[in-house]
Design an enzyme around this catalytic site. Sequence first.
Site, PDB file in Angstrom:
ATOM      1  N   TYR A 212      -1.218  -0.751  10.607  1.00 52.86           N
ATOM      2  CA  TYR A 212      -1.479  -1.360   9.298  1.00 52.86           C
ATOM      3  C   TYR A 212      -0.308  -1.121   8.350  1.00 52.86           C
ATOM      4  CZ  TYR A 212      -3.384  -1.754   4.578  1.00 52.86           C
ATOM      5  OH  TYR A 212      -3.565  -2.070   3.244  1.00 52.86           O
TER       6      TYR A 212
ATOM      7  N   LYS B 286       2.499  -3.857   6.634  1.00 52.80           N
ATOM      8  CA  LYS B 286       2.819  -3.979   5.194  1.00 52.80           C
ATOM      9  C   LYS B 286       4.324  -3.815   4.984  1.00 52.80           C
ATOM     10  CE  LYS B 286      -1.140  -4.777   3.405  1.00 52.80           C
ATOM     11  NZ  LYS B 286      -1.375  -6.041   2.724  1.00 52.80           N
TER      12      LYS B 286
ATOM     13  N   SER C 279       0.838  -1.204   0.000  1.00 55.49           N
ATOM     14  CA  SER C 279       0.000   0.000   0.000  1.00 55.49           C
ATOM     15  C   SER C 279       0.871   1.250   0.000  1.00 55.49           C
ATOM     16  CB  SER C 279      -0.864  -0.014   1.264  1.00 55.49           C
ATOM     17  OG  SER C 279      -1.431   1.250   1.492  1.00 55.49           O
TER      18      SER C 279
END
Length: 338
Positions: free
Chosen positions: A150, A154, A126
């Site tokens: 989050y 990643k 992302s």
Amino acid sequence: MRQKILVTGGAGYIGSHTCVELLAADYDVVVVDNFSNSKPAALDRIAQISGRSVLWHEGDLRDRALLQRVFSQYAFAGVLHCAGLKAIAEAQREPLRYYQHNLEASLTLLDAMAAHDVRRMVFSSSATVYGEGARVPYREEAPLAPNTVYGRSKMMVEDVLHDLVQSDPSWHIGILRYFNPVGAHPSGLIGEDARGSVNNLMPHLCQVAIGKRAELPIFGHDYPTPDGTGVRDYLHVMDVAEGHVKTLQYLATESGLLTLNLGTGRGYSVLEVVRAFERASGKRVPSRYVPRRQGDLASYYADATRASSVLGWHAKRDLSEMCADAWRWQSNNPDGYI
Ligand code: NAD
Ligand code: UD1
């Protein structure tokens, strides 16, 4: 004989659209999904669009026995690893669960791949890995400094993939950093089935337009952007899906690590998206300014030149198509997959 590709999280938003593109490119597709944020109905819709079915196994990627069975059953040519959890606020509250589903699941999957000599993978990362400090437009070599659980989950998987390729260059790894995927397949049969509390802009717009919510909150109108609202690089999910297939094909012959931004290279403000959505749907979307959302950045978009020069990929669909397709999916499926 068609090549078989494993798509983890294949019933989800990105995974389902990517399955359609894989089938169109004449691959066979096997999905592993625990349906924690999706429904098997999405897989029936993929078959309806494609005229061909995907094979699927329900289960969690952290289940080693399941992966052992699946990898023994099929000789995969590669893996598209789309499974993961993605709700920013939830991740802040439940970091362990996020590291388990995003990091631990990836490690278990990579173990199974290594054990069965499957060394081609495309990973769903992302743009959020860049974080606050990076200069806009974001280039792939910018330093990574994600400011959320989050985002860090990643980045950690990216680090693992990097170390893996360093240790053994026979891996063929693609990392795709998506900017803001929106829209749906033009058939209106598959799309983003936003469940629970909807946080992202496009699903929220759709829900207001269909009458499930009264108004759209606009998070901040005092940003240093032309109209004061946040600017993002929205791209059509079918362009994202095509980017996966092109990356997979590139990695068939190229080994090592390829990291790419998937974006259009241009940003739109919240107000521009609202106007485009109103035009595409013919619906008026009442909105109200509310304070900034914590953690939001003012403006960012991709430098998408590497994907273009390496893969010949560029996002083809414009904002009006993104809005029209999102709205077709929402209005044909007001309650998502049921
Ligand atoms: P999604 O929630 O629609 O799909 C993810 C799928 O993975 C779901 O079907 C879910 O049931 C499955 N899943 C989750 N954990 C699993 C596990 N442990 N084992 C097996 N299946 C599991 O999300 P999406 O929008 O399709 O996102 C796909 C990937 O792309 C995610 O990794 C996400 O972090 C990443 N990503 C998404 C966006 C976006 O805007 N949608 C942006 C950047 C990155
Ligand atoms: C969010 C995540 C990001 C993730 C991305 C795609 C945060 C802080 N970031 O990014 O990590 O990769 O989703 O899943 O959550 N907006 C409104 N009203 C709304 C919803 C959004 O005004 O109801 C605004 C936001 O302030 C932002 C823009 O719309 O300016 C886009 O928001 P969103 O769709 O949530 O995506 P991101 O914030 O870019």
